[in-house]
Write an enzyme that holds these catalytic residues in place. Structure first.
Site, PDB file in Angstrom:
ATOM      1  N   ASP A   1      11.880 -59.915  74.164  1.00  0.00           N
ATOM      2  CA  ASP A   1      10.427 -59.725  74.233  1.00  0.00           C
ATOM      3  C   ASP A   1      10.117 -58.316  73.766  1.00  0.00           C
ATOM      4  O   ASP A   1      10.915 -57.391  73.968  1.00  0.00           O
ATOM      5  CB  ASP A   1       9.920 -59.947  75.666  1.00  0.00           C
ATOM      6  CG  ASP A   1       8.428 -60.271  75.706  1.00  0.00           C
ATOM      7  OD1 ASP A   1       8.084 -61.413  76.039  1.00  0.00           O
ATOM      8  OD2 ASP A   1       7.614 -59.370  75.388  1.00  0.00           O
TER       9      ASP A   1
ATOM     10  N   THR B   1      -0.002 -67.880  71.870  1.00  0.00           N
ATOM     11  CA  THR B   1      -0.919 -68.311  70.806  1.00  0.00           C
ATOM     12  C   THR B   1      -2.333 -68.304  71.395  1.00  0.00           C
ATOM     13  O   THR B   1      -2.941 -69.355  71.588  1.00  0.00           O
ATOM     14  CB  THR B   1      -0.569 -69.730  70.299  1.00  0.00           C
ATOM     15  OG1 THR B   1      -0.392 -70.607  71.430  1.00  0.00           O
ATOM     16  CG2 THR B   1       0.678 -69.740  69.458  1.00  0.00           C
TER      17      THR B   1
ATOM     18  N   THR C   1       2.472 -73.536  71.696  1.00  0.00           N
ATOM     19  CA  THR C   1       1.496 -74.571  71.330  1.00  0.00           C
ATOM     20  C   THR C   1       0.739 -74.096  70.093  1.00  0.00           C
ATOM     21  O   THR C   1       0.112 -73.033  70.130  1.00  0.00           O
ATOM     22  CB  THR C   1       0.511 -74.794  72.496  1.00  0.00           C
ATOM     23  OG1 THR C   1       1.276 -75.145  73.656  1.00  0.00           O
ATOM     24  CG2 THR C   1      -0.484 -75.894  72.168  1.00  0.00           C
TER      25      THR C   1
ATOM     26  N   GLU D   1       2.499 -74.405  85.196  1.00  0.00           N
ATOM     27  CA  GLU D   1       2.740 -73.230  86.021  1.00  0.00           C
ATOM     28  C   GLU D   1       2.707 -73.677  87.476  1.00  0.00           C
ATOM     29  O   GLU D   1       1.947 -74.562  87.849  1.00  0.00           O
ATOM     30  CB  GLU D   1       1.687 -72.148  85.736  1.00  0.00           C
ATOM     31  CG  GLU D   1       1.946 -71.484  84.396  1.00  0.00           C
ATOM     32  CD  GLU D   1       0.871 -70.487  83.991  1.00  0.00           C
ATOM     33  OE1 GLU D   1       0.195 -69.928  84.864  1.00  0.00           O
ATOM     34  OE2 GLU D   1       0.707 -70.291  82.773  1.00  0.00           O
TER      35      GLU D   1
ATOM     36  N   ASN E   1      -3.074 -82.118  76.083  1.00  0.00           N
ATOM     37  CA  ASN E   1      -3.994 -81.179  76.740  1.00  0.00           C
ATOM     38  C   ASN E   1      -5.451 -81.609  76.577  1.00  0.00           C
ATOM     39  O   ASN E   1      -6.253 -81.462  77.497  1.00  0.00           O
ATOM     40  CB  ASN E   1      -3.784 -79.758  76.200  1.00  0.00           C
ATOM     41  CG  ASN E   1      -2.629 -79.066  76.911  1.00  0.00           C
ATOM     42  OD1 ASN E   1      -2.036 -79.632  77.825  1.00  0.00           O
ATOM     43  ND2 ASN E   1      -2.307 -77.859  76.500  1.00  0.00           N
TER      44      ASN E   1
ATOM     45  N   CYS F   1      -3.865 -72.192  78.843  1.00  0.00           N
ATOM     46  CA  CYS F   1      -3.573 -73.315  77.946  1.00  0.00           C
ATOM     47  C   CYS F   1      -4.799 -74.182  77.645  1.00  0.00           C
ATOM     48  O   CYS F   1      -5.323 -74.136  76.540  1.00  0.00           O
ATOM     49  CB  CYS F   1      -2.451 -74.168  78.507  1.00  0.00           C
ATOM     50  SG  CYS F   1      -0.845 -73.329  78.460  1.00  0.00           S
TER      51      CYS F   1
ATOM     52  N   LYS G   1      -8.114 -72.746  75.711  1.00  0.00           N
ATOM     53  CA  LYS G   1      -7.897 -72.286  74.330  1.00  0.00           C
ATOM     54  C   LYS G   1      -7.326 -73.405  73.467  1.00  0.00           C
ATOM     55  O   LYS G   1      -7.575 -73.467  72.271  1.00  0.00           O
ATOM     56  CB  LYS G   1      -7.040 -71.023  74.282  1.00  0.00           C
ATOM     57  CG  LYS G   1      -5.632 -71.148  74.862  1.00  0.00           C
ATOM     58  CD  LYS G   1      -4.551 -70.983  73.835  1.00  0.00           C
ATOM     59  CE  LYS G   1      -3.179 -70.990  74.464  1.00  0.00           C
ATOM     60  NZ  LYS G   1      -2.164 -71.704  73.732  1.00  0.00           N
TER      61      LYS G   1
ATOM     62  N   LYS H   1      -5.254 -71.676  89.227  1.00  0.00           N
ATOM     63  CA  LYS H   1      -4.755 -72.761  90.061  1.00  0.00           C
ATOM     64  C   LYS H   1      -3.823 -72.163  91.099  1.00  0.00           C
ATOM     65  O   LYS H   1      -3.378 -71.023  90.939  1.00  0.00           O
ATOM     66  CB  LYS H   1      -4.037 -73.812  89.220  1.00  0.00           C
ATOM     67  CG  LYS H   1      -2.754 -73.309  88.558  1.00  0.00           C
ATOM     68  CD  LYS H   1      -2.225 -74.370  87.647  1.00  0.00           C
ATOM     69  CE  LYS H   1      -0.878 -74.836  88.048  1.00  0.00           C
ATOM     70  NZ  LYS H   1      -0.315 -75.892  87.252  1.00  0.00           N
TER      71      LYS H   1
HETATM   72  P1  NAD Z   1       2.597 -65.186  77.653  1.00  0.00           P
HETATM   73  O1  NAD Z   1       1.518 -64.353  77.103  1.00  0.00           O
HETATM   74  O2  NAD Z   1       2.876 -65.191  79.120  1.00  0.00           O
HETATM   75  O3  NAD Z   1       3.992 -64.815  76.940  1.00  0.00           O
HETATM   76  C1  NAD Z   1       4.126 -64.539  75.579  1.00  0.00           C
HETATM   77  C2  NAD Z   1       5.169 -63.433  75.434  1.00  0.00           C
HETATM   78  O4  NAD Z   1       5.514 -63.275  74.051  1.00  0.00           O
HETATM   79  C3  NAD Z   1       4.702 -62.068  75.910  1.00  0.00           C
HETATM   80  O5  NAD Z   1       5.604 -61.576  76.893  1.00  0.00           O
HETATM   81  C4  NAD Z   1       4.737 -61.195  74.644  1.00  0.00           C
HETATM   82  O6  NAD Z   1       5.088 -59.845  74.919  1.00  0.00           O
HETATM   83  C5  NAD Z   1       5.787 -61.899  73.841  1.00  0.00           C
HETATM   84  N1  NAD Z   1       5.762 -61.634  72.383  1.00  0.00           N
HETATM   85  C6  NAD Z   1       4.718 -61.615  71.533  1.00  0.00           C
HETATM   86  N2  NAD Z   1       5.140 -61.381  70.265  1.00  0.00           N
HETATM   87  C7  NAD Z   1       6.492 -61.265  70.329  1.00  0.00           C
HETATM   88  C8  NAD Z   1       7.503 -61.066  69.353  1.00  0.00           C
HETATM   89  N3  NAD Z   1       7.221 -60.942  68.051  1.00  0.00           N
HETATM   90  N4  NAD Z   1       8.790 -60.991  69.772  1.00  0.00           N
HETATM   91  C9  NAD Z   1       9.101 -61.133  71.073  1.00  0.00           C
HETATM   92  N5  NAD Z   1       8.190 -61.346  72.041  1.00  0.00           N
HETATM   93  C10 NAD Z   1       6.892 -61.423  71.671  1.00  0.00           C
HETATM   94  O7  NAD Z   1       2.288 -66.672  77.154  1.00  0.00           O
HETATM   95  P2  NAD Z   1       2.817 -68.056  77.789  1.00  0.00           P
HETATM   96  O8  NAD Z   1       1.893 -68.532  78.838  1.00  0.00           O
HETATM   97  O9  NAD Z   1       4.267 -67.942  78.082  1.00  0.00           O
HETATM   98  O10 NAD Z   1       2.605 -69.013  76.528  1.00  0.00           O
HETATM   99  C11 NAD Z   1       3.445 -68.960  75.403  1.00  0.00           C
HETATM  100  C12 NAD Z   1       3.172 -70.190  74.552  1.00  0.00           C
HETATM  101  O11 NAD Z   1       3.545 -71.351  75.286  1.00  0.00           O
HETATM  102  C13 NAD Z   1       1.701 -70.405  74.178  1.00  0.00           C
HETATM  103  O12 NAD Z   1       1.636 -70.978  72.918  1.00  0.00           O
HETATM  104  C14 NAD Z   1       1.226 -71.399  75.229  1.00  0.00           C
HETATM  105  O13 NAD Z   1       0.125 -72.143  74.793  1.00  0.00           O
HETATM  106  C15 NAD Z   1       2.462 -72.261  75.374  1.00  0.00           C
HETATM  107  N6  NAD Z   1       2.589 -72.949  76.662  1.00  0.00           N
HETATM  108  C16 NAD Z   1       2.380 -72.273  77.819  1.00  0.00           C
HETATM  109  C17 NAD Z   1       2.490 -72.946  79.039  1.00  0.00           C
HETATM  110  C18 NAD Z   1       2.176 -72.250  80.328  1.00  0.00           C
HETATM  111  O14 NAD Z   1       2.048 -72.946  81.352  1.00  0.00           O
HETATM  112  N7  NAD Z   1       2.035 -70.929  80.374  1.00  0.00           N
HETATM  113  C19 NAD Z   1       2.848 -74.310  79.059  1.00  0.00           C
HETATM  114  C20 NAD Z   1       3.100 -74.955  77.844  1.00  0.00           C
HETATM  115  C21 NAD Z   1       2.959 -74.268  76.657  1.00  0.00           C
END
Ligand code: NAD
Length: 433
Positions: free
Chosen positions: A30, A85, A121, A152, A208, A260, A263, A323
């Site tokens: 990260d 995203t 996503t 989550e 979604n 999620c 957006k 939630k």
């Molecule tokens: P988040 O913001 O918690 O985590 C994203 C992480 O990516 C951050 O820690 C950021 O520092 C890191 N990052 C950004 N650019 C980077 C790079 N070039 N190299 C390394 N690290 C980098 O987001 P999230 O909630 O974990 O969601 C991530 C993706 O998963 C999104 O597309 C979201 O829609 C999808 N998603 C999330 C969930 C959920 O419940 N949170 C469930 C399903 C899908």
């Protein structure tokens, strides 16, 4: 297998730890140094039940480490991309710069024949674009899209025992490598759907969109119930008995939020417009609008219950996260209601078991207190906006003694109206007579 996970947020940190639990040798990468430092020392940088234990176990086994340096991903056979995203600042579309950034960085280090797997996503068409990008950058890695469906609050179990695995592939080798990654999950009989990029991307978006629509459907019924004296929770129970409809995701309240659903439905609408198919998902604009109206309705109820403007009135707000069992306040309806009441001049005292730190970053103007007791003392109204079990289980008799006047808005319809009324409360739910 040797695996890297790029992006260690709510999705990626859990995925990395879960892959180590499955026996793989994992590096999580990260760009956020503070997050990596915590993760590397076995501390979860956010609240997710079961994650701290899984991190400690996986790090202890020697199969999980974290880094800020993409070069540490170089030796992996499979690279998962789990970066954010978010919604673009000035449009409904998804901001793909983190995904493109991660793929560009991987192009420089991923070994020929290794597999890059998108978990983020993304709008349909993104994987095809990224494949072209990899080729232009001279990478000989292969690409797959493997959308993530974790919730989550249940992320660890959802990752280790998902209800299905979806592979979007353009190459048989990708399926073989993913089968190897998920061998232990597949051995338990988990369904696996192998398809093309576009279908895999759309599976996530469609899921979604469907869930958001189901929630907004029942919230639309709540609006009609409010105009007619009907009770939306009884309605939901009754229609939920129909197996074709089902009772889950039919809880009327202040609607959905988080990082999620909101957006993702907006990004879907924006993508459909680009594809010349705006009409196909035009209903999602209504889904979004119904959802946002419920927040306003909770504020209107506060005005109604207090018998006039909320200015200078003391309001306890229970819950800040979108939630329960999460510390996530991204697009949280609960935090939004608290901020709107504050914006109208109310003296809001807000609390949450896990969300205060994140809420404070978004709305530093609010007054946060550590416990429900602190929030409730001398309040003229309490609004329950996130259904944490400790708020659902509050004893109305005890709460009535703490407050100046016993008024409650049950914005998640989780309290027993009879018990609260018996304790002397003026009780109002959303969509309930
Ligand atoms: P988040 O913001 O918690 O985590 C994203 C992480 O990516 C951050 O820690 C950021 O520092 C890191 N990052 C950004 N650019 C980077 C790079 N070039 N190299 C390394 N690290 C980098 O987001 P999230 O909630 O974990 O969601 C991530 C993706 O998963 C999104 O597309 C979201 O829609 C999808 N998603 C999330 C969930 C959920 O419940 N949170 C469930 C399903 C899908």
């Amino acid at each position: 297998m040797r695996i890297s996970v790029i992006g260690c947020g709510y999705l990626g940190a859990v995925h990395a730890a879960a892959m180590a639990k499955l026996g793989h040798d994992v590096v999580g990468v990260d760009t956020d140094a503070a997050k990596v430092e915590k993760l590397a020392s076995g501390v979860a940088p956010f609240f997710e039940p079961g994650l701290p234990e899984l991190l400690v176990e996986s790090i202890g086994s020697g199969r999980l480490r974290f880094s800020t340096d993409i070069r540490d991903a170089a030796g992996a056979e499979v690279h998962f991309v789990a970066v954010g995203t978010p919604q673009l600042p000035n449009s409904d579309g998804a901001d793909l710069r983190f995904v493109r950034g991660a793929v560009d960085a991987l192009a420089g280090v991923a070994a020929p024949g290794s597999l890059i797997v998108g978990k983020s996503t993304v709008p349909v068409g993104t994987a095809a674009e990224l494949l072209g990008r990899l080729e232009r950058l001279g990478s000989q890695a292969i690409l797959a899209w493997n959308p993530e469906f974790l919730r989550e609050g249940f992320a660890v179990a959802d990752t280790l025992t998902p209800d299905r695995l979806v592979y979007g592939v353009a190459d048989e080798r990708a399926t073989e490598l993913l089968d190897e990654v998920y061998a232990r999950i597949l051995d338990t009989g988990t369904p696996r759907i192998v398809t093309d990029f576009a279908t895999a991307e759309l599976v996530k978006t469609a899921a979604n969109a469907f869930l958001a629509t189901k929630i907004s459907f029942i919230n639309a019924m709540a609006e009609i119930a409010e105009a007619t004296g009907a009770d939306v929770t009884t309605l939901a129970d009754a229609i939920g008995h129909d197996a074709r409809i089902g009772r889950r995701f039919l809880n009327a309240g202040i609607g959905f939020g988080g990082g999620c659903l909101p957006k993702d439905i907006r990004a879907f609408t924006a993508r459909a417009e680009e594809l010349g198919r705006a009409e196909s998902v035009a209903f999602l604009r209504q889904v979004d609008a119904i959802n946002l109206r419920r927040r306003e309705r909770a504020v209107e109820l506060a005005v109604e219950l207090l018998g006039g403007p909320v200015f200078e009135r003391r309001i306890a707000v229970l819950g800040l996260t979108f939630k329960p069992d999460s510390d996530d306040t991204r697009d949280s309806p609960a935090l939004d209601v608290a901020a709107r009441l504050h914006g109208l001049g109310a003296r809001v005292r807000a609390t949450d078991p896990e969300g205060i730190e994140n809420a404070r970053l978004r709305h530093p103007q609010l007054e946060y207190v550590d416990t429900a007791q602190d929030a409730l003392e001398d309040a003229e109204l309490v609004v329950l906006v996130t259904e944490w079990s400790e708020y659902r289980d509050l004893d109305p008799e005890h709460v009535a003694k703490l407050m100046e006047t016993a008024r409650v808005i049950d914005a998640r319809n989780v309290l027993d109206p009879v018990a609260w009324r018996e304790a002397g409360f003026v009780y109002r739910g959303l969509g309930r007579s």
